[in-house]
Design an enzyme around this catalytic site. Structure first.
Site, PDB file in Angstrom:
ATOM      1  N   SER A   1      63.461 -45.288 -29.022  1.00 16.60           N
ATOM      2  CA  SER A   1      64.542 -46.263 -28.817  1.00 16.60           C
ATOM      3  C   SER A   1      65.868 -45.515 -28.836  1.00 16.60           C
ATOM      4  CB  SER A   1      64.495 -47.285 -29.960  1.00 16.60           C
ATOM      5  OG  SER A   1      65.679 -48.023 -30.053  1.00 16.60           O
TER       6      SER A   1
ATOM      7  N   TYR B   1      64.669 -49.825 -38.847  1.00 16.48           N
ATOM      8  CA  TYR B   1      64.197 -49.553 -37.487  1.00 16.48           C
ATOM      9  C   TYR B   1      64.755 -48.225 -36.983  1.00 16.48           C
ATOM     10  CZ  TYR B   1      63.012 -50.372 -32.596  1.00 16.48           C
ATOM     11  OH  TYR B   1      62.485 -50.262 -31.327  1.00 16.48           O
TER      12      TYR B   1
END
Length: 294
Positions: free
Chosen positions: A136, A193
């Site tokens: 990501s 995350y």
């Protein structure tokens, strides 16, 4: 010998889009896998309606027994894997600063599960095969603001132990309520995350060194801001658009592309550029997606 592609966590979202595109382009068997049997089989039914025929197997990347069963199934039926896409993952709930238990779940699924996959499935990947770890923008080093950890993660002799200590430093800080959220970019929003994906991206480069003898290429990538459940349905790309760069990396990229961090537009990004403008910006994302949806 039949070629085999496996996509973890592929009953929906980007993983589903990747399976769909592989079924159109890959000359071999494509496995759609999911933690939940019902959801996985429902996803297979959707593809069948399009005339596409994936194979299905239950696979929970956090459950060692599940991974063992899948490994044994592949070994017995096909003998090996040509393409492995590690897509299974979770994000934050609505809360940008979740409690310890949620942070631990995010870390366990997005990062620690990869060690089970590495132990049990990597040995099945054939010589000259390709592996892709879905990371990501949150997985770029610029998401980290703690100077000590930036310095340590920049080490040329970085080890798995270093990365694990980085992850555990975060978890212990959250658990003990000593974690400073300004150690993470964007006011620490979605810190768990970010930490999980930074760790995964760093680990990918170490995995490449271990796989070099088999000429296996492994890369990590940022798929873009995609309209998935992870992004609460917001995003700039649909899952079919988001699948294009992952497909490129496992089917079309040059053999020399190894151990890289790749952006959604296929550009290789310097993961070590901790001063770069690559980190995920929550307010920018929300504002621009809201404007797009109007």
């Amino acid at each position: 010998m039949v070629k085999v592609a496996v996509v973890t966590g592929s009953n929906k979202g980007i993983g589903f889009g990747i399976v769909k595109e592989l079924l159109k382009r890959f000359d071999g068997v494509v496995y759609l896998t999911s933690r939940d049997d019902g959801r996985g089989k429902a996803a297979v039914a959707k593809l069948n309606e399009l005339g596409l025929k994936p194979e299905y197997h239950q696979l929970d990347v956090t459950d060692r027994d599940s991974v063992v069963r899948f490994r044994d199934h592949i070994k017995e039926k096909y003998g090996g894997i040509d393409i492995l896409i590690n897509n299974a993952g979770v994000g934050n709930s609505i809360d940008f600063y979740p409690p310890y238990e949620e942070c631990k779940t995010i870390i366990d699924i997005n990062y620690f599960s990869i060690f089970t996959i590495q132990e049990l499935l990597f040995p099945l990947v054939k010589d000259n095969g390709r592996i892709l770890n879905m990371s990501s923008a949150c997985g770029h080093l610029s998401n980290i603001r703690n100077k000590d950890w930036i310095e340590r993660l920049l080490k040329k002799d970085l080890t798995v132990e270093d990365i694990n200590e980085f992850v555990n430093w975060f978890l212990e800080g959250v658990k003990n309520e000593t974690f400073k959220y300004d150690d993470i970019a964007d006011e620490g929003k979605g810190a768990a995350y970010r930490v999980s994906k930074v760790a995964l991206s760093a680990l990918t480069m170490l995995q490449q060194k271990e796989l070099e003898s088999k000429n296996i290429a492994i890369n990590s990538m940022h798929p873009g801001l995609v309209q998935t459940d992870l992004m609460l349905g917001l995003g700039f790309y649909d899952i079919d658009q988001a699948a294009q760069t992952p497909i490129y990396l496992v089917l079309d990229a040059p053999d020399s592309l190894k151990g890289a961090f790749v952006w959604h537009d296929r550009k290789v990004v310097d993961w070590y550029d901790y001063k770069g403008d690559y980190y995920f910006k929550t307010n920018y994302f929300i504002k621009n997606c809201a404007q797009k949806s109007e």
